[in-house]
Design an enzyme around this catalytic site. Structure first.
Site, PDB file in Angstrom:
ATOM      1  N   GLU A 248       3.899  -9.536  -7.877  1.00  8.44           N
ATOM      2  CA  GLU A 248       4.451 -10.305  -6.912  1.00  8.44           C
ATOM      3  C   GLU A 248       3.707 -10.000  -5.487  1.00  8.44           C
ATOM      4  O   GLU A 248       2.916  -8.794  -5.432  1.00  8.44           O
ATOM      5  CB  GLU A 248       5.910  -9.807  -6.479  1.00  8.44           C
ATOM      6  N   LYS A 250       2.702  -8.707  -2.072  1.00  5.90           N
ATOM      7  CA  LYS A 250       3.246  -7.524  -1.241  1.00  5.90           C
ATOM      8  C   LYS A 250       3.287  -7.986   0.341  1.00  5.90           C
ATOM      9  O   LYS A 250       2.152  -7.904   0.586  1.00  5.90           O
ATOM     10  CB  LYS A 250       2.564  -6.171  -1.591  1.00  5.90           C
ATOM     11  N   ARG A 255      11.219  -3.863   4.839  1.00  4.30           N
ATOM     12  CA  ARG A 255      12.137  -4.010   3.813  1.00  4.30           C
ATOM     13  C   ARG A 255      13.344  -4.085   4.150  1.00  4.30           C
ATOM     14  O   ARG A 255      13.955  -3.225   5.246  1.00  4.30           O
ATOM     15  CB  ARG A 255      12.123  -2.826   2.836  1.00  4.30           C
ATOM     16  N   ARG A 417      10.270   6.908  -6.742  1.00  3.23           N
ATOM     17  CA  ARG A 417       9.189   6.451  -6.806  1.00  3.23           C
ATOM     18  C   ARG A 417       8.661   6.333  -8.125  1.00  3.23           C
ATOM     19  O   ARG A 417       8.428   7.696  -8.648  1.00  3.23           O
ATOM     20  CB  ARG A 417       8.437   6.994  -5.703  1.00  3.23           C
TER      21      ARG A 417
HETATM   22  P1  AMP Z   1       4.859   1.055   0.492  1.00  6.92           P
HETATM   23  O1  AMP Z   1       5.639   0.919   1.525  1.00  6.92           O
HETATM   24  O2  AMP Z   1       3.345   0.677   0.940  1.00  6.92           O
HETATM   25  O3  AMP Z   1       5.181   2.207  -0.517  1.00  6.92           O
HETATM   26  O4  AMP Z   1       5.291  -0.344  -0.308  1.00  6.92           O
HETATM   27  C1  AMP Z   1       6.365  -0.462  -1.041  1.00  6.92           C
HETATM   28  C2  AMP Z   1       6.973  -1.451   0.273  1.00  6.92           C
HETATM   29  O5  AMP Z   1       6.553  -2.801  -0.036  1.00  6.92           O
HETATM   30  C3  AMP Z   1       8.576  -1.891  -0.102  1.00  6.92           C
HETATM   31  O6  AMP Z   1       9.314  -0.728   0.328  1.00  6.92           O
HETATM   32  C4  AMP Z   1       8.683  -3.527   0.385  1.00  6.92           C
HETATM   33  O7  AMP Z   1       8.992  -3.108   2.124  1.00  6.92           O
HETATM   34  C5  AMP Z   1       7.428  -3.843   0.580  1.00  6.92           C
HETATM   35  N1  AMP Z   1       7.398  -4.917  -0.331  1.00  6.92           N
HETATM   36  C6  AMP Z   1       6.508  -6.301   0.149  1.00  6.92           C
HETATM   37  N2  AMP Z   1       6.790  -7.147  -1.031  1.00  6.92           N
HETATM   38  C7  AMP Z   1       7.478  -6.525  -1.937  1.00  6.92           C
HETATM   39  C8  AMP Z   1       7.840  -7.161  -3.147  1.00  6.92           C
HETATM   40  N3  AMP Z   1       7.376  -8.133  -3.700  1.00  6.92           N
HETATM   41  N4  AMP Z   1       8.452  -6.294  -4.110  1.00  6.92           N
HETATM   42  C9  AMP Z   1       8.875  -4.972  -3.748  1.00  6.92           C
HETATM   43  N5  AMP Z   1       8.474  -4.356  -2.317  1.00  6.92           N
HETATM   44  C10 AMP Z   1       7.749  -5.138  -1.395  1.00  6.92           C
END
Ligand code: AMP
Length: 583
Positions: A248, A250, A255, A417
């Site tokens: 998907e 990102k 969030r 995680r």
């Molecule tokens: P990170 O903050 O780098 O750990 O990445 C995870 C975050 O990506 C999640 O907490 C969401 O805020 C964001 N995110 C963006 N698109 C998606 C998606 N398609 N599925 C899940 N998380 C997503």
């Protein structure tokens, strides 16, 4: 339970450097607290009164706390301010000043009393509330010992940092009330489903782990979010996800966990705070697109350019995190919503069904409309396809992709995680610090607010080696209304039927121009892109370089001929010089 005992334990926790000792003190506190008060104690340990989603915080300014200490001790506020400057800590200052001006304590404070007083302070608002809070705190300090005052002062100012994590509390709960480590997963699950450490503590203390079977997902209480691990190559990702996954986009936003019950919508942040009032537009989007009566879904809020509808960087969205001026900010930085998961619908807990089934549920309860959509995704078993999808994601202004395992056990792992979700972020990006001069070689018609004028321009750099103009970005931001009105006239003389032979492009704009007009542009960064021809094949086969988030600086470089525009070599050097790996 006397507050004195809690203050003494806080002091012990603070002075130990040993983890085991800290857990022992914590267990001791929880044991002594007993079922009736344990919920409150657990929040006090973390310097809070409620779980974050309730949104009640004390947050008194230090200046006000100084006045309370002054009233309680009879020492002047100036002297107390001086002491604070010396100690640098309102807790130590309160301690010292109370020692210096001792008062008789008739009845020792109980934890309940302190909690009740703090709660009252937190809930006092409106006109005259500042004075009222100062006096309430002074009354409390008048009844406190110096040590108690130390922790009260830190708590009211939000500075109690004992460093006791939620997970440590869960460990201690399992030991003291759950009969040992075996109880830990059950306790943690109850916490993950409700995010309410106090309620979980109280339930375990009252009825042991069995009491937790009643802990179900509740609309209005956030579920702790599932998080993603990271890997660096599509090969590694597919190997981890069993050879297949749903990838998907990102999105680079915030969030949000959306809870809907009838016409009520609540928004929770990733850190489980209630952020509903900050995003009235998101609430509207959710109301209009979630068709189930009760549901909990997850989505990413992304800032968009009000004029072009393009996604904007995360920093712009963060300007909406404020208490005042919400309406103006909603207009200046409108948001779009991308739904990606569904945890609860129509009374059913969906966290223990596999990912693809949850996605089915999501598509059934979401009717995408306007700015509220489902995330872009693809199901793949192929490394190359995954890489292509990744580049498309970058090109569309996202951070990369999240690959989700789709096998039978792919549940929603609240609060953890794990390897069921793997992020694959832009590894090759280079921050842009200088402006560049780009040649306009094409244009796209505008829509919506930009109907009748150009919505964006296709721009290029110059390659002296091949004597061609190679495209590098679609420029839509930074134009004033006047610019937009004048551009069609300005570009009219350059209009041609087809792509000019000296223009090298994969894009197909609505209108082509012969290279002539040069604009000064600043971007956020340079990335690899399959859509542009600048630096094609240089860093990755099939990919060129693109400028992300380009913005017209307002300077028409009519002093420059198209051959004076930034060259391909310069862009390559800019990309290489500031390239840093971002995993
Ligand atoms: P990170 O903050 O780098 O750990 O990445 C995870 C975050 O990506 C999640 O907490 C969401 O805020 C964001 N995110 C963006 N698109 C998606 C998606 N398609 N599925 C899940 N998380 C997503």
């Amino acid at each position: 339970m006397e507050f004195k005992k809690l203050a003494e334990d806080f002091s012990k926790i603070e002075s130990t450097t040993k983890r085991i000792a800290m857990t022992d003190y914590l267990s001791d506190i929880l044991r002594q607290a007993g079922p009736d008060i344990i919920g409150k104690v657990v929040y006090l340990i973390q310097g809070k009164l409620y779980p974050p989603f309730v949104g009640i915080e004390i947050g008194m300014a230090e200046k006000l706390a100084i006045r309370s200490v002054s009233i309680a001790t009879g020492i002047s506020p100036e002297d107390i301010t001086r002491s604070l400057r010396r100690t640098g800590d309102i807790g130590n200052t309160a301690y010292e000043e109370l020692l210096a001006a001792p008062h008789e304590i008739k009845e020792p404070l109980t934890v309940s009393e302190v909690y009740g007083a703090l709660d009252k302070i937190a809930r006092t608002s409106g006109s005259g509330s500042t004075e009222a809070k100062i006096n309430m705190l002074a009354d409390l300090l008048r009844r406190a010992t110096p040590l108690e005052a130390k922790y009260i002062a830190r708590t009211v100012t939000g500075k109690l940092r004992l460093g006791v994590a939620d997970m440590t509390v869960l460990d201690a709960l399992a030991d003291v009330y759950g009969g040992g480590r075996l109880a830990r997963p059950t306790i943690e699950r109850a916490y993950n489903m409700t995010s309410d450490l106090g309620a979980v503590s109280e339930a375990v203390a009252k009825g042991g782990v069995n009491a937790l079977s009643g802990f179900k997902i509740t609309v209005g209480k956030p579920i702790r979010p599932m998080l993603a691990e990271r890997l660096k190559t599509p090969q590694e990702i597919l190997a981890k996800t069993g050879g297949e996954c749903v990838a998907e986009y990102k999105y680079d936003g915030e969030r949000v966990q959306i809870h809907k019950k009838g016409s009520e919508v609540i928004l929770f942040s990733r850190r489980l705070e209630n952020i509903t009032i900050q995003y009235p537009d998101v609430v509207e989007l959710a109301k209009n697109t979630i068709v189930a009566d009760t549901a909990i879904v997850e989505a990413e809020i992304v800032a968009i350019d009000p004029e072009t509808g393009e996604m904007r960087p995360f920093q712009e969205l963060m300007r909406r995190r404020r208490k005042y001026g919400i309406e103006e900010m909603t207009k200046a930085f409108p948001a779009s919503l991308f739904y990606f998961d569904c945890l609860y619908a129509g009374g059913r807990d969906l966290t223990e069904i596999p990912f693809l089934k949850r996605r089915d549920e999501l598509t059934q309860i979401i009717k995408p409309l306007g700015r509220a959509k489902l995330v872009e995704y693809t199901l793949t078993v192929d490394i190359n396809q995954l890489e292509e999808f990744f580049e498309k994601a970058i090109q569309d202004g996202t951070e990369g992709i999240i690959c989700k395992a789709i096998g039978p056990g792919t549940y929603y792992e609240a609060g953890s995680r794990g390897w069921l979700w793997i992020k694959y972020k832009r590894e090759y990006r280079s921050e842009m610090t200088d402006t560049v001069d780009l040649v306009v070689v094409g244009a796209y018609y505008g829509r919506g607010k930009r109907a009748g004028v150009y919505g964006s321009l296709l721009t290029a750099i110059y390659s002296p080696e091949t004597d061609t103009f190679k495209t590098i970005t679609r420029l839509g931001a930074g134009f004033t209304d006047k610019d937009l009105a004048e551009l069609p006239k300005m570009l009219e003389p350059y209009k041609i039927e087809n792509r000019h032979p000296r223009v090298d492009a994969k894009e197909k704009p609505d209108v082509w121009f012969v290279q002539g007009l040069v604009l000064e542009v600043i971007g956020a960064e340079i990335t690899l892109s399959p859509l542009h021809t600048a630096g094609l094949d240089r860093f990755r086969k099939g990919s060129g370089l693109a400028i992300r988030f380009p913005r017209f600086t307002g300077r028409y470089r009519t002093d420059k001929s198209p051959e004076d525009a930034t060259t391909e070599q310069e862009i390559i050097e800019m990309y290489e010089s500031r390239l840093h790996k971002v995993a």
